[in-house]
Structure formats: C-alpha cells, structure tokens
Design a protein around this motif. Structure first.
Motif, PDB file in Angstrom:
ATOM      1  N   VAL A  67       0.865  -1.190   0.000  1.00  0.00           N
ATOM      2  CA  VAL A  67       0.000   0.000   0.000  1.00  0.00           C
ATOM      3  C   VAL A  67       0.900   1.238   0.000  1.00  0.00           C
ATOM      4  O   VAL A  67       1.640   1.488   0.942  1.00  0.00           O
ATOM      5  CB  VAL A  67      -0.934   0.017   1.235  1.00  0.00           C
ATOM      6  N   SER A  72      -2.605   5.805  -4.646  1.00  0.00           N
ATOM      7  CA  SER A  72      -4.029   5.506  -4.471  1.00  0.00           C
ATOM      8  C   SER A  72      -4.827   5.994  -5.678  1.00  0.00           C
ATOM      9  O   SER A  72      -4.462   6.980  -6.330  1.00  0.00           O
ATOM     10  CB  SER A  72      -4.554   6.208  -3.217  1.00  0.00           C
ATOM     11  N   LEU A  73      -5.929   5.304  -5.958  1.00  0.00           N
ATOM     12  CA  LEU A  73      -6.826   5.718  -7.038  1.00  0.00           C
ATOM     13  C   LEU A  73      -7.851   6.765  -6.572  1.00  0.00           C
ATOM     14  O   LEU A  73      -8.617   7.271  -7.388  1.00  0.00           O
ATOM     15  CB  LEU A  73      -7.571   4.507  -7.614  1.00  0.00           C
ATOM     16  N   ALA A  74      -7.847   7.088  -5.284  1.00  0.00           N
ATOM     17  CA  ALA A  74      -8.831   8.040  -4.746  1.00  0.00           C
ATOM     18  C   ALA A  74      -8.883   9.370  -5.519  1.00  0.00           C
ATOM     19  O   ALA A  74      -9.969   9.898  -5.775  1.00  0.00           O
ATOM     20  CB  ALA A  74      -8.573   8.290  -3.261  1.00  0.00           C
ATOM     21  N   PHE A  90     -16.175   5.175  -3.570  1.00  0.00           N
ATOM     22  CA  PHE A  90     -14.797   4.670  -3.541  1.00  0.00           C
ATOM     23  C   PHE A  90     -14.633   3.689  -2.388  1.00  0.00           C
ATOM     24  O   PHE A  90     -15.114   3.937  -1.281  1.00  0.00           O
ATOM     25  CB  PHE A  90     -13.804   5.830  -3.389  1.00  0.00           C
ATOM     26  N   ALA A  92     -11.774   1.718  -0.090  1.00  0.00           N
ATOM     27  CA  ALA A  92     -10.364   1.860   0.269  1.00  0.00           C
ATOM     28  C   ALA A  92      -9.580   0.551   0.143  1.00  0.00           C
ATOM     29  O   ALA A  92      -8.412   0.483   0.516  1.00  0.00           O
ATOM     30  CB  ALA A  92     -10.245   2.407   1.686  1.00  0.00           C
ATOM     31  N   ASP A  93     -10.203  -0.488  -0.387  1.00  0.00           N
ATOM     32  CA  ASP A  93      -9.517  -1.741  -0.698  1.00  0.00           C
ATOM     33  C   ASP A  93     -10.188  -2.320  -1.942  1.00  0.00           C
ATOM     34  O   ASP A  93     -11.309  -1.921  -2.292  1.00  0.00           O
ATOM     35  CB  ASP A  93      -9.619  -2.725   0.476  1.00  0.00           C
ATOM     36  N   CYS A  94      -9.502  -3.236  -2.623  1.00  0.00           N
ATOM     37  CA  CYS A  94     -10.090  -3.797  -3.845  1.00  0.00           C
ATOM     38  C   CYS A  94     -10.615  -5.209  -3.634  1.00  0.00           C
ATOM     39  O   CYS A  94     -11.161  -5.824  -4.550  1.00  0.00           O
ATOM     40  CB  CYS A  94      -9.058  -3.788  -4.977  1.00  0.00           C
ATOM     41  N   GLU A 115      -9.926   0.381  -4.803  1.00  0.00           N
ATOM     42  CA  GLU A 115      -8.546   0.835  -4.652  1.00  0.00           C
ATOM     43  C   GLU A 115      -7.622   0.038  -5.584  1.00  0.00           C
ATOM     44  O   GLU A 115      -7.972  -1.039  -6.074  1.00  0.00           O
ATOM     45  CB  GLU A 115      -8.112   0.693  -3.182  1.00  0.00           C
ATOM     46  N   ASN A 116      -6.452   0.587  -5.839  1.00  0.00           N
ATOM     47  CA  ASN A 116      -5.405   0.039  -6.712  1.00  0.00           C
ATOM     48  C   ASN A 116      -5.224  -1.481  -6.544  1.00  0.00           C
ATOM     49  O   ASN A 116      -4.861  -1.958  -5.478  1.00  0.00           O
ATOM     50  CB  ASN A 116      -4.099   0.761  -6.361  1.00  0.00           C
ATOM     51  N   PHE A 119      -1.981  -2.937  -5.089  1.00  0.00           N
ATOM     52  CA  PHE A 119      -1.662  -2.914  -3.663  1.00  0.00           C
ATOM     53  C   PHE A 119      -1.667  -4.336  -3.112  1.00  0.00           C
ATOM     54  O   PHE A 119      -1.170  -4.588  -2.012  1.00  0.00           O
ATOM     55  CB  PHE A 119      -2.683  -2.059  -2.885  1.00  0.00           C
TER      56      PHE A 119
END
Length: 398
Positions: A67, A72-74, A90, A92-94, A115-116, A119
């Motif tokens: 991480v 971050s993709l935010a 959004f 915060a985790d994928c 999220e990315n 990560f």
C-alpha cells in the motif's frame, strides 16, 4: 472462438466487475490527460443503463504489492464523477471486507471504484486466491483494459475464468480494428515500422514479413538494414551486431513475397540537435562525421506511392528523429498521406505505440486514422503475433 456481448446480455441488478485502465498521468494529484478515463465511459454508461451495479478495478503505477498512499486511485474519483455526471463511490480496498461492504451498498446503475489492484501482492502473480476474492464481489466480469491485456494478472486473466466474462466496448472496438489490420485484412497490406532499434522489434519484424505485402522500415532501424546491404551510415544509430539478423529478415521477406522498402535518400547532420546544420544526400554519400536523422524527399515520395497501392496500413514508430525539427518532416508527410487516404475511405489505417501516437498528434492527423491504439505494450505484442492472456481468457466456445 467468439466473445460474449454486453449489448445483448441481461444485466439488471447484476454486479459487474469491470477491469479498466486508469493508469493516467498525474501531476501533484491532478490528472494531466484523461484519455483513458474517457475510453471507459461508453462501457460504464451501457452497464448503468442496463441496471448493473458497476464495480471498477484498475492498477496505478508500480506499488509492487504494497500500500503506497501516493499511488491511491482516490484522486481519480472526482474527475471520473465529473465525466460521468454522477456520483462515484470509492472503496479503500479492492478485495475483502472493505470492498464487499462497499459493493453491498450499491444500487442498480451506481458506480464504485475500488482501490489500486496492485496494492495486493497476489495481483501481478495472478494468485488464484486473490482472483476468488475478486469473484466474490461480482456476478459477471468485464475487461475493458486492452492496454493491460498482455499481462496475466489476477484482475486481467485469473478472474475471467471464474465468472461469465465479456469484453467491454473499448476492448471490443480495439479487437475489431486489430483484426481488420492483421487478423483478416484486405490486401495489399502495408506496415510502416520505425523507431531506434531493430533489437527491440525483431519479433515484430519477423511476424510482419509473413503477414504483409510491403514493409517500410524507417528511423534508426533502417540504418541497420542499410548497413546490412553494405551502405556506409557514418555516425548514425546502427546496431552493427545485428546485420546478420537484418539479412535473415530480408531473406524471410523475400520467401514470403514481402517487399521491404528502405530509404534511398536521407537527411543528415553532424549534431543530434534541433535545427542542426543538415543536408539531403543519397544513401552511399553519408560521410564519417554525419548521422542519418530523417528519410529524404525521394524516400518519402516512394513511401507515399506505396501507400496509394495499399488497402490496409499498420504503423508503429517514426521515420526519423521526429522530436527534433526539421527532422520531423518525413514522418509528418507520410502521416498526412496515410491520413488523407484513410479519410477518403481508400485505406484502413491502424497505428499504435507511444512515439507513433505522439507523431500523429504532432501532425494533427490522429483523428483521421481509422484507429489509433494507445495500448503501448499490448499493441506491440499483438503486432508480434503473440497471444494476449487478457484477450484469450475472454474467448467463449462458439
């Protein structure tokens, strides 16, 4: 083998895991080019209109399974929401509880960005457990990231085997034009391949000479072929250790009845710099102190004449040092000729690769080409005739 179609699928209430390419250039948290976001809009709109719950997944940069807050993709959420003219949630985790809770909140037609994916340490390893974690989030899988299709990652390949898998509209569009260019093209087919080094494009050249009728070689690569034919190239960029490779490619072309087009006249200079003192000369008249920096007017005219005879064109790489005026003239003129033929409907012109896209934009003709791929590595591997894992995984027994 064929592909399933999103246009005919019943998607009402379905959770759609959509792999997109949001690896966009950022400066101080601001997107400097939103082309890749725009490319995903038609697929997102179609899914939303059909009542799907849209779950977007993408990688950003190279966090290497850790991480990294700066990756971050935010920051993409506001830009994407503005383009879609709707809210984008959004997570915060994928994968796992955070992602699952965010998906559970979605109503039909709503959009969520995860999220990315990189990560996760299992993403680039195509970890089956991570793919299963992604699969728990969704009912169907959509891949709209052709630019990542040459990577066998958990979100681009592994997941496609666990859910009904579809190409997105952007992916389907790209595959259609690539098929028209090399899969099932209208002959005569011409390829223009330029750039600095033969060594980076050996597989590409070997594949093309078995597929196309005319292969025009330009840029630094042409110097290696010219030297292999015995021409003196002075201080020009040239891979003298690859002369036998160039001769072998020429022999392979001859056995496949593929004509290789090389420059007959060139623009030379003693300095690699914009507006350096320069002259045009025949191949064979290059002095020890000079380097070839562009194709000459006769060579560009011969290339234009060949384009006039072609029905299909595939282009990858510039004909000279196009970033340094006036050594951009050959590339610009050839690009304008191809664009005019494509615009008139006489030529299917497909181009791709970073330098190629830059050159076509510089010539202000990118919009006139039939199709311009921004997929980089995936486009190159496709031109080399390699199977792309992300595409193969979408194929459906017909």
């Amino acid at each position: 083998m064929t592909f399933l179609s999103l246009k005919t699928a019943d998607l009402q209430g379905k959770r759609a895991f959509v792999r997109v390419d949001f690896n966009v250039p950022m400066q101080d948290g601001v997107i400097t080019d939103d082309t890749r976001l725009r490319a995903a809009l038609p697929t997102i709109a179609l899914l939303s209109e059909k009542g799907a719950k849209v779950i977007l997944a993408a990688h950003f940069d190279r966090p290497k399974g850790k991480v990294v807050p700066a990756m971050s993709l935010a920051p993409i959420v506001p830009a994407l929401a503005a383009l879609l003219d709707r809210q984008v949630a959004f997570a915060a985790d994928c994968v796992g509880p955070v992602a699952e809770a965010a998906v559970a909140q979605l109503q039909a037609g709503e959009v969520l960005l995860l999220e990315n994916t990189r990560f996760q340490p299992g993403e680039e390893k195509n970890d089956p457990e991570l793919a299963k974690g992604f699969a728990r989030l969704a009912d169907i899988y959509v891949n709209d990231a052709f630019s990542a299709a040459h990577r066998a990652h958990a979100s681009t390949e592994g997941l496609a085997h666990l859910l009904p898998a579809y190409p997105g509209l952007s992916m389907a569009h790209e595959l259609d034009y690539l098929d028209k260019a090399l899969g099932n093209p209208t002959h005569p087919v011409m390829a223009v391949v330029g750039g600095a080094k033969v060594s980076s494009k050996i597989d590409l050249l070997q594949n093309l000479v078995s597929k196309v009728d005319i292969l025009a070689v330009g840029g630094g690569m042409a110097n290696t072929f010219l030297a292999a034919r015995g021409a003196h190239v002075g201080k020009s960029l040239c891979e003298h250790d690859l002369l036998d490779t160039a001769r072998a490619i020429e022999a392979q072309a001859a056995s496949n009845k593929c004509q290789i087009l090389l420059p007959t006249d060139v623009v030379v200079a003693e300095a690699f710099a914009a507006h350096a003192p320069h002259r045009t000369c025949e191949i064979g008249d290059v002095t020890d102190q000079e380097m070839i920096l562009d194709a000459g007017p006769k060579s560009v005219a011969a290339l234009a004449a060949a384009l006039e005879t072609a029905k299909t064109l595939v282009w990858n790489g510039p004909l000279g040092a196009f970033e340094l005026p006036p050594f951009d003239i050959g590339t610009m003129e050839a690009a304008r000729t191809a664009a005019a033929l494509a615009r008139s409907g006489r030529l299917v012109a497909v181009a791709g690769g970073g330098d190629t896209v830059s050159a076509l934009n510089q010539a202000k003709v990118a919009d006139d080409f039939t199709f311009v791929s921004t997929a980089g590595g995936a486009f190159l591997e496709w031109m080399e005739g390699k199977a792309l894992p992300g595409v193969e995984a979408l194929k459906h027994p017909s």
